[in-house]
Design a protein around this motif. Structure first.
Motif, short mmCIF file in Angstrom:
data_model
loop_
_atom_site.label_atom_id
_atom_site.label_comp_id
_atom_site.label_asym_id
_atom_site.label_seq_id
_atom_site.Cartn_x
_atom_site.Cartn_y
_atom_site.Cartn_z
N VAL A 97 0.79 -1.30 -0.14
CA VAL A 97 -0.10 0.15 0.08
C VAL A 97 0.87 1.22 0.04
O VAL A 97 0.41 2.38 -0.32
N PHE A 98 2.18 1.02 0.60
CA PHE A 98 2.86 2.29 0.81
C PHE A 98 4.09 2.28 0.06
O PHE A 98 4.53 1.30 -0.84
N PRO A 99 4.58 3.61 -0.61
CA PRO A 99 5.71 3.76 -1.45
C PRO A 99 6.86 3.18 -1.10
O PRO A 99 7.91 2.74 -1.84
N VAL A 100 7.29 2.99 0.19
CA VAL A 100 8.76 2.45 0.55
C VAL A 100 9.10 0.94 -0.30
O VAL A 100 10.20 0.89 -0.93
N TYR A 101 8.15 0.05 -0.27
CA TYR A 101 8.39 -1.00 -0.85
C TYR A 101 8.19 -1.05 -2.58
O TYR A 101 9.36 -1.40 -3.19
N TRP A 102 7.65 -0.03 -3.09
CA TRP A 102 7.46 0.10 -4.41
C TRP A 102 8.78 0.92 -5.07
O TRP A 102 9.37 0.61 -6.17
N LEU A 103 9.36 1.68 -4.07
CA LEU A 103 10.47 2.33 -4.55
C LEU A 103 11.89 1.42 -4.37
O LEU A 103 12.78 1.39 -5.12
N GLY A 104 11.66 0.30 -3.36
CA GLY A 104 12.66 -0.43 -3.36
C GLY A 104 12.41 -1.54 -4.58
O GLY A 104 13.70 -1.67 -5.24
N LEU A 105 11.50 -1.72 -4.80
CA LEU A 105 11.20 -2.73 -6.09
C LEU A 105 11.67 -2.00 -7.14
O LEU A 105 12.49 -2.80 -8.11
N GLY A 106 11.31 -0.52 -7.44
CA GLY A 106 11.98 0.09 -8.59
C GLY A 106 13.42 0.04 -8.84
O GLY A 106 13.95 -0.13 -9.78
N MET A 107 14.15 0.23 -7.68
CA MET A 107 15.50 0.45 -7.62
C MET A 107 16.16 -0.93 -7.77
O MET A 107 17.31 -1.28 -8.64
N ARG A 108 15.56 -1.99 -7.45
CA ARG A 108 16.09 -3.46 -7.60
C ARG A 108 15.90 -3.69 -9.39
O ARG A 108 16.60 -4.30 -9.66
N SER A 109 14.78 -3.32 -9.59
CA SER A 109 14.72 -3.55 -11.15
C SER A 109 15.70 -3.11 -11.97
O SER A 109 15.96 -3.27 -12.91
N ALA A 110 16.25 -1.74 -11.56
CA ALA A 110 17.03 -0.89 -12.23
C ALA A 110 18.78 -1.52 -12.10
O ALA A 110 19.32 -1.58 -13.09
N LEU A 111 18.80 -2.17 -10.96
CA LEU A 111 20.30 -2.32 -10.65
C LEU A 111 20.72 -3.83 -10.36
O LEU A 111 21.85 -4.34 -10.50
N LEU A 112 19.62 -4.75 -10.42
CA LEU A 112 19.74 -6.07 -10.63
C LEU A 112 19.55 -6.67 -12.03
O LEU A 112 18.80 -6.26 -12.83
N PRO A 113 20.33 -7.89 -12.00
CA PRO A 113 19.88 -8.59 -13.62
C PRO A 113 18.51 -9.19 -13.51
O PRO A 113 17.84 -9.33 -12.48
N ASP A 114 17.85 -9.43 -14.53
CA ASP A 114 16.68 -9.93 -14.71
C ASP A 114 16.34 -11.23 -14.21
O ASP A 114 15.17 -11.42 -13.59
N SER A 115 17.53 -11.89 -13.74
CA SER A 115 17.33 -13.16 -13.24
C SER A 115 17.06 -13.06 -11.86
O SER A 115 16.32 -14.07 -11.20
N ALA A 116 17.27 -12.11 -11.19
CA ALA A 116 16.81 -11.61 -9.88
C ALA A 116 15.32 -11.49 -9.35
O ALA A 116 14.87 -11.47 -8.18
N VAL A 117 14.57 -11.60 -10.51
CA VAL A 117 13.45 -11.20 -10.41
C VAL A 117 12.49 -12.56 -9.55
O VAL A 117 11.43 -12.32 -9.27
N VAL A 118 13.21 -13.47 -9.68
CA VAL A 118 12.73 -14.74 -9.10
C VAL A 118 12.43 -14.37 -7.68
O VAL A 118 11.47 -15.29 -6.90
N VAL A 119 12.97 -13.58 -6.97
CA VAL A 119 12.64 -13.38 -5.43
C VAL A 119 11.52 -12.52 -5.16
O VAL A 119 11.28 -12.10 -4.11
N GLU A 120 10.88 -11.88 -6.20
CA GLU A 120 9.83 -10.85 -6.34
C GLU A 120 8.59 -11.30 -6.08
O GLU A 120 8.18 -12.65 -6.76
N ILE A 121 7.47 -10.95 -5.66
CA ILE A 121 6.31 -11.32 -5.72
C ILE A 121 5.73 -11.18 -7.01
O ILE A 121 5.94 -10.72 -7.98
N GLY A 122 5.33 -12.42 -7.56
CA GLY A 122 4.81 -12.71 -8.92
C GLY A 122 5.82 -13.07 -9.88
O GLY A 122 5.71 -12.91 -10.98
N GLU A 123 7.22 -12.94 -9.30
CA GLU A 123 8.36 -13.17 -10.21
C GLU A 123 8.34 -12.08 -11.42
O GLU A 123 8.43 -12.29 -12.58
#
Length: 282
Positions: free
Chosen positions: A206-232
């Motif tokens: 519901v809050f922006p803290v999670y989404w900001l962290g997710l957005g930064m991870r999408s920018a700086l981590l390889p695509d294979s790291a998406v397996v640890v995210e909600i819904g991959e």
């Protein structure tokens, strides 16, 4: 000349002056450096801790998440500044000038946003050498980081202004930190959110803290790291949607609550707060 344009220009100049002062003052420099250094120490100890069978270290997952967390914490910095300057009479002086509140708010946004960028650079640049597995050689990565950070600041800073108008004393700001720290704990900053209970995952989203962290991870981590995210999935559309929603709420509410707060300010109210503060010190 248009009074609004004059206020915007003076606010911009005021913000740059405040930013320059904070970067040339010893105490403020310490404040800028303390949190990035502390987070670098935390990241250092997490760099060799593996997350399950994902093949990624917790440090690599945490570093971009901490960037997002720091961007969200800009709302706390904004709130604290507004409360402190309301208490010492700065807001009252701004109110006394034509379009002074608009210029004041623009100045605070410029100085806080500039300070945030400095803080993030102090953490990210050495962090890139400290943690392996980051994707920093791609233009797409930096563009994603830029739009997530820009949208995050637009979402966080007006909310910080709203929160700052709620507290009449800096002593009350301690009440704000408790829920913020709890939110950080469930937002997947220091450990992937998928390892947390489902109910906490729903609250965090519901809050922006999670989404900001997710957005930064999408920018700086390889695509294979998406397996640890909600819904991959990096869920960029959802990230934009939630941050825009918070930005709209903040941009609508901030001018309203600031105007109401300014109307309540007077010389006598500032004097009363100063007298109470002196009595506590005495």
């Amino acid at each position: 000349m248009n009074p609004t344009a004059t206020a915007l220009r003076s606010g911009w100049q005021r913000g740059l002056i405040e930013l320059r002062q904070s970067l040339t003052n010893g105490a403020d420099l310490w404040n800028h450096a303390f949190w990035p250094v502390l987070m670098l120490v935390v990241t250092y100890f997490l760099r060799d801790v593996s997350f399950g069978q994902s093949g990624f270290s917790v440090g690599a997952l945490a570093l971009p998440s901490i960037l997002g967390m720091n961007a969200a914490m800009a709302m706390v910095a904004m709130s604290q500044l507004l409360t402190a300057e309301r208490e010492d009479g700065t807001l009252l002086r701004a109110k006394a000038t034509p379009n002074g509140m608009l210029g004041y708010l623009v100045g605070k946004i410029v100085s806080v946003a500039g300070g945030l960028i400095v803080d993030l650079a102090l953490f990210l640049i050495p962090g890139m050498f400290l943690v392996s597995g980051l994707v920093t050689g791609s233009l797409d990565s930096w563009l994603t980081l830029a739009w997530v950070l820009a949208l995050g600041m637009v979402a966080a800073l007006p909310i910080g202004a709203v929160l700052g108008s709620v507290f009449s004393s800096t002593r009350g700001q301690g009440l704000l930190m408790l829920p913020i720290l709890g939110l950080i704990a469930i937002s997947g900053i220091f450990y992937p959110i998928t390892s947390l209970p489902v109910w906490s995952q729903w609250i965090a989203q519901v809050f922006p803290v999670y989404w900001l962290g997710l957005g930064m991870r999408s920018a700086l981590l390889p695509d294979s790291a998406v397996v640890v995210e909600i819904g991959e999935s990096w869920r960029h559309l959802e990230t934009v949607g939630v941050l825009v929603a918070w930005a709209v709420v903040g941009l609508v509410l901030a001018p309203i609550v600031l105007r109401r707060m300014a109307r309540r300010e007077s010389g006598s109210s500032v004097a009363q707060r100063r007298e109470k503060s002196l009595r506590r010190i005495g």
